[in-house]
Structures are given as structure tokens and as C-alpha cells.
Design an enzyme around this catalytic site. Structure first.
Site, PDB file in Angstrom:
ATOM      1  N   SER A  46      32.989 -43.246  -6.631  1.00  0.00           N
ATOM      2  CA  SER A  46      33.374 -42.398  -7.437  1.00  0.00           C
ATOM      3  C   SER A  46      33.213 -42.888  -8.825  1.00  0.00           C
ATOM      4  O   SER A  46      33.490 -42.026  -9.743  1.00  0.00           O
ATOM      5  CB  SER A  46      34.718 -41.866  -7.275  1.00  0.00           C
ATOM      6  N   THR A  67      31.584 -40.540  -1.190  1.00  0.00           N
ATOM      7  CA  THR A  67      32.910 -39.888  -1.287  1.00  0.00           C
ATOM      8  C   THR A  67      32.857 -38.661  -1.175  1.00  0.00           C
ATOM      9  O   THR A  67      31.727 -37.871  -1.208  1.00  0.00           O
ATOM     10  CB  THR A  67      33.390 -40.301  -2.881  1.00  0.00           C
ATOM     11  N   ASP A 147      44.086 -20.806  -2.514  1.00  0.00           N
ATOM     12  CA  ASP A 147      42.830 -21.333  -2.718  1.00  0.00           C
ATOM     13  C   ASP A 147      42.073 -19.960  -3.046  1.00  0.00           C
ATOM     14  O   ASP A 147      41.383 -19.320  -2.112  1.00  0.00           O
ATOM     15  CB  ASP A 147      42.168 -21.651  -1.240  1.00  0.00           C
ATOM     16  N   ARG A 209      41.982 -35.018  -7.851  1.00  0.00           N
ATOM     17  CA  ARG A 209      41.542 -35.600  -9.126  1.00  0.00           C
ATOM     18  C   ARG A 209      42.554 -35.251 -10.278  1.00  0.00           C
ATOM     19  O   ARG A 209      43.115 -34.323 -10.376  1.00  0.00           O
ATOM     20  CB  ARG A 209      40.311 -34.881  -9.661  1.00  0.00           C
ATOM     21  N   ASP A 233      48.462 -40.086  -7.027  1.00  0.00           N
ATOM     22  CA  ASP A 233      47.563 -41.065  -6.761  1.00  0.00           C
ATOM     23  C   ASP A 233      46.202 -41.011  -7.506  1.00  0.00           C
ATOM     24  O   ASP A 233      45.493 -41.914  -7.571  1.00  0.00           O
ATOM     25  CB  ASP A 233      46.925 -40.749  -5.387  1.00  0.00           C
ATOM     26  N   GLU A 238      40.867 -42.038 -15.509  1.00  0.00           N
ATOM     27  CA  GLU A 238      40.905 -43.193 -14.814  1.00  0.00           C
ATOM     28  C   GLU A 238      39.728 -44.255 -15.252  1.00  0.00           C
ATOM     29  O   GLU A 238      38.636 -43.435 -15.564  1.00  0.00           O
ATOM     30  CB  GLU A 238      40.865 -43.144 -13.460  1.00  0.00           C
ATOM     31  N   HIS A 255      44.588 -44.283  -7.101  1.00  0.00           N
ATOM     32  CA  HIS A 255      43.520 -43.419  -6.355  1.00  0.00           C
ATOM     33  C   HIS A 255      42.888 -44.249  -5.157  1.00  0.00           C
ATOM     34  O   HIS A 255      41.746 -44.565  -5.119  1.00  0.00           O
ATOM     35  CB  HIS A 255      42.494 -43.382  -7.307  1.00  0.00           C
ATOM     36  N   GLY A 258      42.422 -42.123  -0.184  1.00  0.00           N
ATOM     37  CA  GLY A 258      41.288 -42.036   0.845  1.00  0.00           C
ATOM     38  C   GLY A 258      40.870 -43.167   1.205  1.00  0.00           C
ATOM     39  O   GLY A 258      39.832 -43.467   1.949  1.00  0.00           O
TER      40      GLY A 258
HETATM   41  N1  NAI Z   1      42.662 -39.369  -3.841  1.00  0.00           N
HETATM   42  C1  NAI Z   1      41.608 -39.608  -3.078  1.00  0.00           C
HETATM   43  O1  NAI Z   1      41.630 -40.885  -2.743  1.00  0.00           O
HETATM   44  C2  NAI Z   1      40.552 -38.587  -2.839  1.00  0.00           C
HETATM   45  C3  NAI Z   1      40.621 -37.381  -3.628  1.00  0.00           C
HETATM   46  N2  NAI Z   1      39.655 -36.722  -3.200  1.00  0.00           N
HETATM   47  C4  NAI Z   1      39.464 -35.315  -3.947  1.00  0.00           C
HETATM   48  O2  NAI Z   1      39.837 -34.138  -3.070  1.00  0.00           O
HETATM   49  C5  NAI Z   1      39.083 -33.138  -3.329  1.00  0.00           C
HETATM   50  C6  NAI Z   1      38.984 -31.883  -2.227  1.00  0.00           C
HETATM   51  O3  NAI Z   1      38.509 -32.636  -0.975  1.00  0.00           O
HETATM   52  P1  NAI Z   1      38.210 -31.566   0.027  1.00  0.00           P
HETATM   53  O4  NAI Z   1      39.412 -30.843   0.471  1.00  0.00           O
HETATM   54  O5  NAI Z   1      37.550 -32.559   1.227  1.00  0.00           O
HETATM   55  O6  NAI Z   1      37.098 -30.713  -0.696  1.00  0.00           O
HETATM   56  P2  NAI Z   1      36.569 -29.218  -0.197  1.00  0.00           P
HETATM   57  O7  NAI Z   1      35.400 -28.953  -1.123  1.00  0.00           O
HETATM   58  O8  NAI Z   1      36.317 -29.110   1.444  1.00  0.00           O
HETATM   59  O9  NAI Z   1      37.738 -28.288  -0.573  1.00  0.00           O
HETATM   60  C7  NAI Z   1      38.201 -28.026  -1.906  1.00  0.00           C
HETATM   61  C8  NAI Z   1      38.889 -26.623  -1.806  1.00  0.00           C
HETATM   62  O10 NAI Z   1      39.474 -26.305  -2.983  1.00  0.00           O
HETATM   63  C9  NAI Z   1      39.438 -24.922  -3.308  1.00  0.00           C
HETATM   64  N3  NAI Z   1      39.419 -24.747  -4.666  1.00  0.00           N
HETATM   65  C10 NAI Z   1      38.620 -24.689  -5.611  1.00  0.00           C
HETATM   66  N4  NAI Z   1      39.117 -24.149  -6.919  1.00  0.00           N
HETATM   67  C11 NAI Z   1      40.354 -24.056  -6.781  1.00  0.00           C
HETATM   68  C12 NAI Z   1      41.451 -23.628  -7.429  1.00  0.00           C
HETATM   69  N5  NAI Z   1      41.109 -23.384  -8.826  1.00  0.00           N
HETATM   70  N6  NAI Z   1      42.546 -23.524  -6.998  1.00  0.00           N
HETATM   71  C13 NAI Z   1      42.894 -23.783  -5.543  1.00  0.00           C
HETATM   72  N7  NAI Z   1      41.669 -24.094  -4.595  1.00  0.00           N
HETATM   73  C14 NAI Z   1      40.714 -24.207  -5.312  1.00  0.00           C
HETATM   74  C15 NAI Z   1      37.922 -24.611  -2.660  1.00  0.00           C
HETATM   75  O11 NAI Z   1      37.755 -23.497  -2.703  1.00  0.00           O
HETATM   76  C16 NAI Z   1      38.088 -25.358  -1.387  1.00  0.00           C
HETATM   77  O12 NAI Z   1      38.408 -24.611  -0.332  1.00  0.00           O
HETATM   78  C17 NAI Z   1      37.669 -33.745  -3.333  1.00  0.00           C
HETATM   79  O13 NAI Z   1      36.762 -32.879  -4.269  1.00  0.00           O
HETATM   80  C18 NAI Z   1      38.057 -34.759  -4.153  1.00  0.00           C
HETATM   81  O14 NAI Z   1      37.988 -34.547  -5.715  1.00  0.00           O
HETATM   82  C19 NAI Z   1      39.050 -36.688  -1.809  1.00  0.00           C
HETATM   83  C20 NAI Z   1      39.062 -37.746  -1.156  1.00  0.00           C
HETATM   84  C21 NAI Z   1      39.940 -38.972  -1.399  1.00  0.00           C
HETATM   85  O1  LIG Z   2      36.400 -39.472  -1.782  1.00  0.00           O
HETATM   86  C1  LIG Z   2      36.333 -39.065  -2.699  1.00  0.00           C
HETATM   87  O2  LIG Z   2      36.334 -38.104  -3.569  1.00  0.00           O
HETATM   88  C2  LIG Z   2      37.580 -40.194  -3.515  1.00  0.00           C
HETATM   89  O3  LIG Z   2      38.220 -40.031  -4.512  1.00  0.00           O
HETATM   90  C3  LIG Z   2      37.554 -41.621  -2.962  1.00  0.00           C
HETATM   91  O4  LIG Z   2      38.436 -41.964  -2.188  1.00  0.00           O
HETATM   92  C4  LIG Z   2      37.286 -42.483  -4.144  1.00  0.00           C
HETATM   93  O5  LIG Z   2      37.054 -43.859  -3.572  1.00  0.00           O
HETATM   94  P1  LIG Z   2      36.137 -44.742  -4.353  1.00  0.00           P
HETATM   95  O6  LIG Z   2      34.717 -44.331  -4.240  1.00  0.00           O
HETATM   96  O7  LIG Z   2      36.365 -44.645  -6.014  1.00  0.00           O
HETATM   97  O8  LIG Z   2      36.164 -46.128  -3.895  1.00  0.00           O
END
Ligand code: NAI
Ligand SMILES: O=C(O)C(=O)[C@H](O)COP(=O)(O)O
EC number: 1.1.1.290
Length: 355
Positions: A46, A67, A147, A209, A233, A238, A255, A258
Site C-alpha cells: 500500500s 493488499t 453501509d 484508511r 491504526d 501516512e 497501520h 492487517g
Molecule cells: N488497517 C489495515 O491494516 C487494513 C486496512 N484495510 C482497509 O479496509 C478497507 C475495507 O476492506 P474490506 O472490508 O475488505 O473492503 P470491501 O471493499 O470488501 O468493503 C468495503 C465496504 O465499505 C462500504 N462503503 C463504501 N462507502 C461507504 C460509506 N460512505 N459508508 C459506509 N460504508 C461504505 C462498501 O459498500 C463496502 O461494503 C480497505 O479498502 C482498506 O482500505 C484493509 C486491510 C488492512
Molecule cells: O490490505 C490493506 O489494504 C492494508 O492496509 C495493508 O494491510 C497494508 O499493508 P502494507 O501493504 O502497507 O504493508
């Protein structure tokens, strides 16, 4: 042999990408566009912003991010240039749910609250939000789901308005992607007005995010006497995070929600499969769980432990918080940004809680 530019911090590249081509390590956030001149594919995390400047000299026709999030990829550019791009949906969803579970275990202990007495709001009910909601419902929480896109599509009839979630839930867990355009953008989804709905008995968890929560507004809110607690987180801008914000957070992490081994490995494994399909070659290699088990054995099986013990023995978010505070204390500017990235790059090995 084809050449694949990779972020050297990818886990599992030797297992799943090396059989497909020669690996060319590049510099993550600081990748030199000239280094991509003669590569055929780019596999990133990312931290690498894929934009016109990065892609200026390359004829690569594949970009894969290991990611879930893909806000760092200019998708219009990919379409204009005919570059196939992919992310790794769901790769680390279980790890993010573990983060939420660990934060909540500590908050319940701290507040003297039983988990089955809690009302929890999940904002963004996609891959991650769904798992979080299911786990918490299984532990007896009353779960509110927000959502708007899914509600508009007719598949979330139980959708609750954001203001009601913020006003009524004990814990609000935010899992939206960063969306800057369209009918339901998420940038600054939680601003001053929304944060004012929260009170001192509530916990805000932000693990989607950083841009989804207005960091200046949150800083102001957390300085007020009836401030909610915040487990953060992800951060606006960032690694240049706001030095005045993180000390106000109850839990502060770089961050890494995940960053379980399985989450990182699964991301590489998924993108390698897409690349193999793109090039029309066979994909093979060990399973994600085999590789993870070889890197770190689990101390105990989750099913043997209650959820509070799991939050101490398998994944304890307080250790991440302590490392964050020790590393970032007193830093500003470039030193703060560098320390934030170092924490991420040197993150300790951690397994997913559940089997
Ligand atoms: N902190 C970390 O380490 C990580 C962060 N992430 C973040 O988490 C996000 C979500 O991941 P997933 O659930 O797998 O994605 P996803 O795409 O499966 O789900 C996202 C959901 O958010 C909803 N959404 C969109 N706009 C919205 C709004 N204005 N209000 C409420 N809901 C809304 C969508 O309709 C969808 O159902 C990723 O896009 C990524 O940015 C993901 C993995 C690790
Ligand atoms: O999967 C995502 O989306 C994430 O935010 C990742 O967990 C972030 O991991 P890095 O790719 O920055 O190591």
C-alpha cells in the site's frame, strides 16, 4: 525470463513470484521510476503510489498490490495505458478482525464491561466489516450495520444511519475504503459534526484508511473533557502523521491491523496467481498456512482459550501500542515519518488468532 519489480518487504515472494520471473527489488514508497524501465510487472504494497510519475518509463502491463485497499493505484491511468491491475481482496481481513477483537478485549477489561452487554456499530460492511460483525454477534454483542452503498443496492435492509450508529453504539468500528468521488465518498466521513455525537463512554476504532476520519477534527475532539476513546491504526497522510494526534489516542498503532503473517502471505499468493493467469503460465507452490507455520508456531490454539486470554496470548494490541509510543515519542517531521515506516517494516511476526 520476465522481470517482476517487487517491494522487498513482500512476504512469500520467493515461494510464489520467483517461479514466474526474475525478482527485481525496488524501494517501496521511494521507488525510482527509472528502476521500472525494463520490468514486465510490478508487485507492491500500500505504500507505493502508482501514478503517472511512477509509471513514466515502464512498459509493464501488470500491477498487483498485495493488499485489500487500492486507493494508492491510479485506476484511470491503468485503464488509459491498458495495464491490468489487481488487489488481493480479503487477504488480511481476519487479521483486521483480530485487531478489533484485541482492542475490544482490553477496552472491556478497562471499562468493566461484559462483551455481551455491548452495542457495536460497524461502519463499512464489506469483507472486513462482515467478519467483525459476525464475530461480535457470536460473542453476544448487539451489532448495528452501516453501509449506504450496500443498502442502496438492496442487500443490507438492516442498515442504520451513521448518526444513529454514532449516537447509540458503545463501540464504533470503521472499515471503509478511502473513496474520494461519487455519491458516498468516505474522505472525512467522520468530521466535527459526527465526532460531536460521541461521548466519554464510547470507543472509536479506525482501521480502514486514515482519510476517513478528519484528523484535525479528531484531535480537537479528543482534547475535550468528554472525549471518547480512540483506537487508531490508520492516519491521515501516512507516514507524515499529525504529531499532536497520536498521544491523544487510547491505542495508537502504525497501520498494522492487517499485518498477521497469513495476511501478508495471502496477499502475495493471491497476486502471484493473478500474474500467472495474466501470463498464461501454471501456478504452484506451498500453501499459505504451511509457510506461515514455518515462520512462527502458534503458542496455543484459539479454541482452547477464552477471548480475553486470546487477546493477551496470541495477539496483544497493547504491545504494538507500546512500541509505537516508545518509537515516536517527541518526534516530528521527517524523523516521525521515518520512525512510522520503520515500525511497519520491522513489525514482529504475528499469527492470525483463529485457525
Ligand atoms: N488497517 C489495515 O491494516 C487494513 C486496512 N484495510 C482497509 O479496509 C478497507 C475495507 O476492506 P474490506 O472490508 O475488505 O473492503 P470491501 O471493499 O470488501 O468493503 C468495503 C465496504 O465499505 C462500504 N462503503 C463504501 N462507502 C461507504 C460509506 N460512505 N459508508 C459506509 N460504508 C461504505 C462498501 O459498500 C463496502 O461494503 C480497505 O479498502 C482498506 O482500505 C484493509 C486491510 C488492512
Ligand atoms: O490490505 C490493506 O489494504 C492494508 O492496509 C495493508 O494491510 C497494508 O499493508 P502494507 O501493504 O502497507 O504493508
Amino acid at each position: 525470463m520476465k522481470r517482476i519489480a517487487i517491494d522487498p518487504k513482500l512476504l512469500g515472494a520467493q515461494h510464489w513470484l520467483a517461479p514466474l520471473g526474475t525478482l527485481v527489488p525496488v524501494m517501496g514508497r521511494h521507488t525510482d521510476p527509472a528502476a521500472l524501465a525494463d520490468v514486465d510487472a510490478l508487485v507492491i504494497r500500500s505504500v507505493t503510489r502508482v501514478d503517472t510519475a511512477l509509471m513514466a518509463h515502464t512498459s509493464a502491463d501488470f500491477v498487483g498490490t498485495t493488499t485489500i485497499g487500492f486507493d494508492h493505484i491510479d485506476r484511470d491511468l491503468m485503464a488509459q495505458r491498458g495495464i491490468r491491475w489487481t488487489n488481493a481482496p480479503g487477504c488480511n481481513a481476519l487479521a483486521v478482525a483480530d485487531y478489533v477483537e484485541s482492542v475490544m478485549a482490553h477496552w472491556c477489561a478497562d471499562q468493566g464491561r461484559a462483551v455481551d452487554s455491548l452495542r457495536v456499530a460497524v461502519i463499512g460492511v464489506g469483507g472486513i466489516g462482515r467478519i467483525v460483525a459476525q464475530r461480535l454477534a457470536a460473542m453476544g454483542c448487539t451489532v448495528m450495520l452501516n453501509d449506504p452503498p450496500r443498502h442502496a443496492a438492496g442487500d443490507l435492509p438492516e442498515h442504520v444511519a451513521l448518526a444513529d450508529c454514532l449516537a447509540q453504539a458503545d463501540v464504533i468500528s470503521v472499515h471503509v475504503p478511502l473513496i474520494t468521488q461519487g455519491p458516498t465518498p468516505t474522505r472525512d466521513l467522520l468530521g466535527l459534526t459526527e465526532l460531536d455525537l460521541l461521548g466519554a463512554d464510547q470507543l472509536l476504532i479506525s482501521a480502514g484508511r486514515g482519510g476517513a476520519v478528519d484528523n484535525s477534527a479528531l484531535r480537537a475532539r479528543l482534547q475535550q473533557p468528554n472525549a471518547p476513546r480512540a483506537a487508531l491504526d490508520v492516519w491521515h497522510g501516512e507516514p507524515d502523521i499529525m504529531p499532536e494526534l497520536w498521544p491523544l489516542a487510547w491505542i495508537a498503532t502504525p497501520h498494522i491491523a492487517g499485518h498477521a503473517l497469513e495476511g501478508k502471505l495471502r496477499g502475495t499468493w493471491m497476486v502471484a496467481q493473478s500474474l500467472a493467469a495474466h501470463w498464461g503460465v501454471e501456478f504452484s507452490g506451498p500453501s499459505v498456512s504451511e509457510v506461515a507455520a514455518g515462520m512462527l508456531a502458534k503458542p496455543r490454539q484459539a479454541r482452547e482459550l477464552d477471548w480475553i486470554t486470546r487477546a493477551h496470548q496470541i495477539y496483544d494490541v497493547r504491545a504494538d501500542d507500546a512500541r509505537f509510543r516508545a518509537a515516536l515519542d517527541g518526534l516530528t517531521g521527517a524523523a516521525l515519518a521515518a520512525a512510522f515506516d520503520q515500525l511497519r517494516d520491522g513489525y514482529p511476526k504475528r499469527r492470525e488468532i483463529h485457525d
